[in-house]
Write an enzyme that holds these catalytic residues in place. Structure first.
Site, PDB file in Angstrom:
ATOM      1  N   SER A   1      74.060 -65.085 -11.757  1.00  0.00           N
ATOM      2  CA  SER A   1      73.788 -64.121 -12.793  1.00  0.00           C
ATOM      3  C   SER A   1      73.583 -64.710 -14.184  1.00  0.00           C
ATOM      4  CB  SER A   1      74.946 -63.122 -12.855  1.00  0.00           C
ATOM      5  OG  SER A   1      76.138 -63.772 -13.259  1.00  0.00           O
TER       6      SER A   1
ATOM      7  N   SER B   1      77.352 -67.996  -9.952  1.00  0.00           N
ATOM      8  CA  SER B   1      76.520 -67.631 -11.106  1.00  0.00           C
ATOM      9  C   SER B   1      76.291 -68.722 -12.147  1.00  0.00           C
ATOM     10  CB  SER B   1      77.105 -66.417 -11.802  1.00  0.00           C
ATOM     11  OG  SER B   1      76.761 -65.268 -11.091  1.00  0.00           O
TER      12      SER B   1
ATOM     13  N   LYS C   1      76.733 -66.547 -22.774  1.00  0.00           N
ATOM     14  CA  LYS C   1      76.423 -65.462 -21.832  1.00  0.00           C
ATOM     15  C   LYS C   1      76.925 -64.139 -22.395  1.00  0.00           C
ATOM     16  CE  LYS C   1      76.853 -64.404 -16.842  1.00  0.00           C
ATOM     17  NZ  LYS C   1      77.501 -64.801 -15.564  1.00  0.00           N
TER      18      LYS C   1
HETATM   19  N1  GLN Z   1      75.506 -63.873  -6.804  1.00  0.00           N
HETATM   20  C1  GLN Z   1      76.893 -63.588  -6.629  1.00  0.00           C
HETATM   21  C2  GLN Z   1      77.136 -62.111  -6.669  1.00  0.00           C
HETATM   22  O1  GLN Z   1      76.210 -61.396  -6.868  1.00  0.00           O
HETATM   23  C3  GLN Z   1      77.713 -64.303  -7.655  1.00  0.00           C
HETATM   24  C4  GLN Z   1      77.713 -63.634  -8.962  1.00  0.00           C
HETATM   25  C5  GLN Z   1      78.589 -64.356  -9.954  1.00  0.00           C
HETATM   26  O2  GLN Z   1      79.011 -65.484  -9.715  1.00  0.00           O
HETATM   27  N2  GLN Z   1      78.881 -63.662 -11.031  1.00  0.00           N
HETATM   28  O3  GLN Z   1      78.229 -61.672  -6.514  1.00  0.00           O
END
Ligand code: GLN
Length: 456
Positions: A141, A165, A66
């Site tokens: 994400s 994410s 990532k």
């Molecule tokens: N979708 C969640 C957010 O937008 C989690 C994002 C993540 O785990 N980095 O905060």
């Protein structure tokens, strides 16, 4: 996991992965391909194999990383404009550990900028397409990492999970995704989102691969004082016999086919002698609201370092400091990043701190306690990962609240620090992957991985 040996060389494994990565270029999975670097490492490993030297548990295994993991290969941008042009002098501890065992990073994967989002549509580089339906989102994400594994480009990929994410994109693409217990894997060298919930974890195609990666990556790191002693390698998997089901999650806002998949799994578990326990967890309804106060507060603080002086992009209109800071930040952050900075600073400001941040912190304690109580009644909890399978590109990106609602079943775990493992659980009639989430008490990661084999 297929490792290199005398007949299958690391060079061949890396070449195959790079060929596949290029073949799927229009999915927009990678922000950087590490061709030269990966082939060089592969040649070194092949030379060691030829000399009969030790090459490690992950010898020659290509992986995707990532784009929020720091390493000198390519630019670490976290898929955000404001980090464009930033090359890291250091390597994240998690990546160092994988590389020490012979794994080879073939590319950086696309993500929502700074990991803010649930669809990878907030990336400066545009969205990654879903592996099963190109009109749909990859989840987020860590969308790029999930799709890289689902399309079989690599055997595994790294991710970070602050509120879902890893688990949500894993479920949207039909692969395994683990958010370990908070503090299991070092976050040194990972671009910070929310320090009290950020976790490093992996996407894999099998539970055994997940176990192997956890063995390699877990453990205390003097460079990250939030890391736990290495419980993972020092504990045995415990048998999971009683499985909890959260009554409130069986409601009309959750897709019918997902609810059915959960019921089918419960029936199968009963048939194999497991006990199903119905749980009441009333504090979980505060989790999403608490998360979207606590996490933006930490984001506002963590993102204050991007000022146009030290990292990456600087606005051209920066004649003096009064111009440099706002112009760099206005041009460099994505709209979702700015929204979170605004919310975060608001909930921390004097006059609002008690009403918002402190309240959210108290709700968090209720949630932590509720999990503790739940795990006195069962060994693990099985729930959906998200209320729906992969949604259409563009469907939610202009409506932040509907995007936040994606996270309603994933964020409680992060607030409590407990582990969660996404397991593939079939497909919808339309052919979209369904994922379910196994949740356990802190430090039960190994038991969850072991138990997931029974659910395959
Ligand atoms: N979708 C969640 C957010 O937008 C989690 C994002 C993540 O785990 N980095 O905060």
């Amino acid at each position: 996991m297929k490792t290199a040996n005398k007949t299958v060389t690391a060079t061949q494994l890396v070449k195959d992965a790079l060929t596949k990565a290029k073949h799927f270029a229009d999915y927009n999975i990678f922000t950087y391909l590490n061709e030269e670097g990966a082939l060089k490492r592969a040649a070194e490993i092949d030379a060691k194999i030829a000399r009969g030297e030790e090459v490690g548990k992950l010898a020659g295994v290509p992986f995707a990383m990532k784009d929020n993991f720091l390493s000198p290969e390519g630019e670490t941008t976290a898929s955000a404009h404001i980090l464009e042009g930033f090359t890291s002098p250091i390597t994240a501890t998690a990546i160092e550990k994988l590389e020490k065992e012979g794994a080879i990073m073939i590319g950086r994967t696309n993500m929502d900028a700074f990991a803010h989002g649930s669809s990878t549509e907030n990336s400066y580089f545009g969205p990654t397409l879903n592996s099963h339906d190109r009109e749909r989102v990859s989840g987020g994400s860590s969308g790029g990492s999930a799709v890289a594994v689902a399309l079989d480009i690599v055997e595994f990929a790294t991710g970070t999970d602050t509120g879902g994410s890893i688990r949500q994109p894993a479920s949207f693409n039909g692969v395994y995704g683990l958010k370990p217990t908070y503090g299991t894997i070092s976050r040194y060298g990972v671009v910070a989102m929310a320090s009290s919930t950020d976790c490093v974890g992996f996407f894999t195609k099998t539970p055994d691969d997940m176990n192997l990666l956890m063995e390699v990556a877990s453990g205390q790191d003097p460079k990250d004082l939030t890391t736990l002693p290495d419980y993972y390698n020092e504990s045995e998997a415990k048998k999971v016999k009683k499985i909890g089901i959260i009554k409130d999650f069986d409601n009309d806002s959750v897709d019918l086919e997902i609810r059915q998949a959960l019921k089918d799994k419960c029936e199968a578990l009963k048939a194999s002698g497991h006990e199903i326990v119905e749980l009441e967890m009333p504090a979980l309804k505060y989790a999403l609201a608490a998360y979207y106060i606590i996490v933006p507060a930490e984001i506002a603080s963590n993102l204050s370092r991007y000022d146009g002086v030290r990292y990456g992009f600087r606005s051209e209109d920066s004649a003096n400091l009064e111009a440099l800071y706002p112009n760099t930040r206005s041009e460099g952050f994505m709209p979702e990043n700015k929204r979170r900075i605004m919310i975060g600073n608001f909930v921390l400001s004097s006059g609002f701190y008690d009403a918002y941040f402190l309240k959210a912190a108290k709700a968090r304690t209720l949630i932590v306690n509720e999990y503790l109580e739940a795990f006195s009644k069962c060994d693990a909890i099985l729930t959906p990962v998200a209320p729906n399978p992969a949604f259409k590109l563009g469907e939610k990106v202009d409506d932040p609240v509907s995007m936040y609602l994606e996270d309603v079943m994933s964020v409680p775990l992060n607030l409590a620090g407990v582990p969660g493992l996404t397991i593939p659980a079939g497909k919808t009639k339309a052919g979209l992957p369904i994922g379910l989430q196994l949740v356990g008490p802190r430090r039960s990661d190994k038991s969850l991985i072991e138990f997931s084999k029974e659910l395959a």
